[in-house]
Scaffold this active site. Structure first.
Site, short mmCIF file in Angstrom:
data_model
loop_
_atom_site.label_atom_id
_atom_site.label_comp_id
_atom_site.label_asym_id
_atom_site.label_seq_id
_atom_site.Cartn_x
_atom_site.Cartn_y
_atom_site.Cartn_z
N CYS A 162 52.52 78.68 43.07
CA CYS A 162 53.29 79.92 42.85
C CYS A 162 53.21 80.31 41.44
CB CYS A 162 54.70 79.41 43.23
SG CYS A 162 54.81 78.93 44.99
N GLU A 166 58.68 63.59 38.29
CA GLU A 166 60.19 63.89 37.95
C GLU A 166 61.10 63.56 38.63
OE1 GLU A 166 58.17 67.24 34.75
OE2 GLU A 166 59.97 67.87 36.10
N CYS A 210 61.16 72.37 36.65
CA CYS A 210 60.20 71.56 37.39
C CYS A 210 58.93 71.37 36.95
CB CYS A 210 60.22 71.84 39.06
SG CYS A 210 59.06 72.48 39.82
N CYS A 246 67.63 65.11 42.22
CA CYS A 246 66.41 66.14 42.62
C CYS A 246 64.99 65.41 42.72
CB CYS A 246 66.40 67.35 41.77
SG CYS A 246 65.15 68.50 41.92
N CYS A 303 51.19 70.15 42.53
CA CYS A 303 51.27 70.97 44.00
C CYS A 303 50.39 71.69 44.11
CB CYS A 303 52.61 71.88 43.54
SG CYS A 303 53.07 72.67 45.35
N CYS A 322 55.73 79.08 38.76
CA CYS A 322 55.92 77.68 38.72
C CYS A 322 55.14 76.88 37.98
CB CYS A 322 55.82 77.13 40.10
SG CYS A 322 56.32 75.34 40.35
N1 SAH Z 1 57.87 73.24 46.59
C1 SAH Z 1 59.12 73.52 47.14
C2 SAH Z 1 60.24 72.86 46.25
C3 SAH Z 1 60.02 72.40 44.92
S1 SAH Z 1 60.22 73.76 43.74
C4 SAH Z 1 59.52 74.86 46.93
O1 SAH Z 1 58.86 75.62 46.27
O2 SAH Z 1 60.62 75.56 47.41
C5 SAH Z 1 62.37 73.88 43.73
C6 SAH Z 1 62.62 75.60 43.37
O3 SAH Z 1 62.12 75.75 41.96
C7 SAH Z 1 61.89 76.46 44.23
O4 SAH Z 1 62.78 77.46 44.69
C8 SAH Z 1 60.89 77.07 43.27
O5 SAH Z 1 60.66 78.38 43.32
C9 SAH Z 1 61.85 77.03 41.82
N2 SAH Z 1 61.21 77.14 40.62
C10 SAH Z 1 59.82 76.82 40.60
N3 SAH Z 1 59.57 77.07 39.05
C11 SAH Z 1 60.61 77.70 38.58
C12 SAH Z 1 60.96 78.39 37.20
N4 SAH Z 1 60.09 78.45 36.53
N5 SAH Z 1 62.17 78.90 37.09
C13 SAH Z 1 63.16 78.99 38.06
N6 SAH Z 1 63.03 78.42 39.44
C14 SAH Z 1 61.65 77.89 39.52
FE1 SF4 Z 2 54.55 74.16 44.61
FE2 SF4 Z 2 56.21 75.01 42.54
FE3 SF4 Z 2 55.30 76.76 44.46
FE4 SF4 Z 2 56.87 74.78 45.06
S1 SF4 Z 2 57.36 76.58 43.80
S2 SF4 Z 2 55.30 75.33 46.47
S3 SF4 Z 2 56.40 73.19 43.56
S4 SF4 Z 2 54.00 75.75 43.18
#
Ligand code: SAH
Ligand code: SF4
Length: 395
Positions: A151, A125, A377, A140, A147, A154
């Site tokens: 997390c 995306e 995301c 973005c 990934c 996420c």
């Molecule tokens: N992997 C990298 C970049 C991609 S995620 C990282 O983790 O920084 C981009 C941002 O979106 C990160 O800060 C992540 O923690 C946040 N994010 C992921 N899922 C989310 C959600 N459901 N709601 C709000 N922020 C989220």
């Molecule tokens: Fe991966 Fe999502 Fe964690 Fe970013 S926030 S490192 S995309 S699992």
């Protein structure tokens, strides 16, 4: 580079919980090769066989570079500084690729989201977020399909298949977004619709460092897309050894996904913390090359109701970043089907922000944009897979 620096390969390996597979070859089924994602030297080497010596090939590569990255041309026949017979020879052997658009959605607030499908059928995306009322906006970009880092909040981390995106696929997302707004040739000054790149889409960019670095080096080239490194922000969940390399070699802005202020909680919601705990992460932030008051480190903090949003945690956050040129982006959790968290209340977000601001740090609440188009995301990709499964005839 610090002593602790890892090679990108090692970094990829330690992150690989799922099977990581590679980007597809740059050579198409018909034998033609994609010129996008190559350095000038690589373009010169690729075309040297077409009846020109090395010096002429270098000149030719410079012309082609201009057409690909400054003019945005995808058809050799439009390269008017190149004679027709040479255009034809190039077209026989090469392409200037763009990913297929699997979905293209525009939100009521102007946010636009694409799902791009690559040559091997994998998808990622890209989201465009315009600044209201300004000739400015961020694209973005994704760095991986899926990934490996899982997390807890996420959605991308729940996807099973993971592969690195190639340099062409990464810079190609920005070029395809430019296509959609017709922003070619590359505008000279800073006033542009697509003025910034944020590496905040799917994937962990520092687990795919080599391809990300190559793509961003292309994006920063003055004779092409010509985005200043100040207009590029890389977001990492905290791959400490690669942060040093990123700062030294690319010099782009850094965003760090903090999300918790104790190792105990961060181990749980950002599992990479078990490998690189908070003390190491904050030390890497403090020594990040190029950080200054004009170029502050962004700390991203997703607001999870009752999990990380207390006043005490806000105070601890201030202590962690004290003395650093920093700002804090508070991101209301964007829920997805099956997620186990809730978004913090407005009142607790306000109280949290007030403590950070009182300590002298900017603490904007990042308004959820594009909610009506699943802009969190990883969500569009899953929706697209579900739709395809639903429409696929039963075997
Ligand atoms: N992997 C990298 C970049 C991609 S995620 C990282 O983790 O920084 C981009 C941002 O979106 C990160 O800060 C992540 O923690 C946040 N994010 C992921 N899922 C989310 C959600 N459901 N709601 C709000 N922020 C989220
Ligand atoms: Fe991966 Fe999502 Fe964690 Fe970013 S926030 S490192 S995309 S699992």
């Amino acid at each position: 580079m610090s002593d602790a620096a890892l090679t990108a390969d090692e970094a990829t390996r330690i992150g690989a919980k799922a099977a990581l597979f590679s980007p597809p070859d740059a050579v198409l089924a018909d034998g033609r090769r994609d010129l996008v994602g190559l350095t000038r030297e690589e373009i010169a080497a690729a075309i040297e066989g077409l009846g020109e010596d090395a010096k002429a090939a270098r000149m030719r590569a410079k012309q082609i570079w201009h057409w690909i990255y400054h003019q945005g041309v995808t058809d050799f026949a439009r390269m008017s500084t190149i004679a027709r017979p040479m255009q034809a020879r190039l077209a026989e052997r090469f392409v200037i690729g763009r990913a297929d658009v699997a979905a293209d959605q525009q939100s009521a607030d102007g946010t636009r989201k694409w799902l791009f499908r690559f040559r091997d059928g994998q998808e990622a995306e890209t989201v465009y977020i315009p600044d209201p009322g300004e000739p400015r906006g961020s694209v973005c970009i994704s760095s991986q399909v899926g990934c490996t880092l899982s997390c807890r909040f996420c959605h991308t981390g729940t996807q099973k298949l993971v592969r690195n995106l190639g340099a062409a696929e990464i810079v190609g997302q920005f070029m395809a977004a430019r296509d959609a707004y017709g922003e070619w040739p590359s505008p000279k000054g800073e006033a542009r619709l697509l003025s910034n790149i944020v590496l905040m889409g799917m994937g962990e960019p520092l687990y795919n460092y080599d391809n990300v670095a190559k793509a961003m080096t292309i994006a920063m080239d003055n004779e092409g897309l010509s985005l200043s490194r100040r207009r590029i922000t890389l977001s990492t969940s905290g791959v400490v050894p690669m942060m040093d390399r990123c700062g030294t070699e690319l010099g782009v802005n850094l965003a760090v996904s903090l999300h918790a202020v104790t190792d105990e909680l961060r181990n749980e919601i950002v599992p990479l913390n078990r490998k690189y705990p908070l003390a190491e992460l904050m030390a890497a932030c403090r020594r990040y090359p190029g950080a200054s008051n004009a170029r502050r480190i962004t700390f991203e903090y997703v607001m999870l109701k009752g999990v990380n949003d207390s006043v005490a945690e806000a105070r601890e956050l201030v202590r962690l970043i004290s003395g650093m040129p920093a700002k804090v982006n508070l991101i209301p959790f964007n829920p997805w089907p099956g997620s186990s968290y809730e978004t913090s209340t407005q009142a607790s977000i306000r109280a949290f922000a007030a403590i950070v601001m009182d300590a002298g740090y900017a603490a904007p609440v990042r308004n959820p944009r594009g909610r009506d188009i699943l802009a969190a995301c990883g969500q569009l990709k899953t929706a697209s897979e579900r739709a395809r499964k639903a429409t696929r005839p039963a075997a």
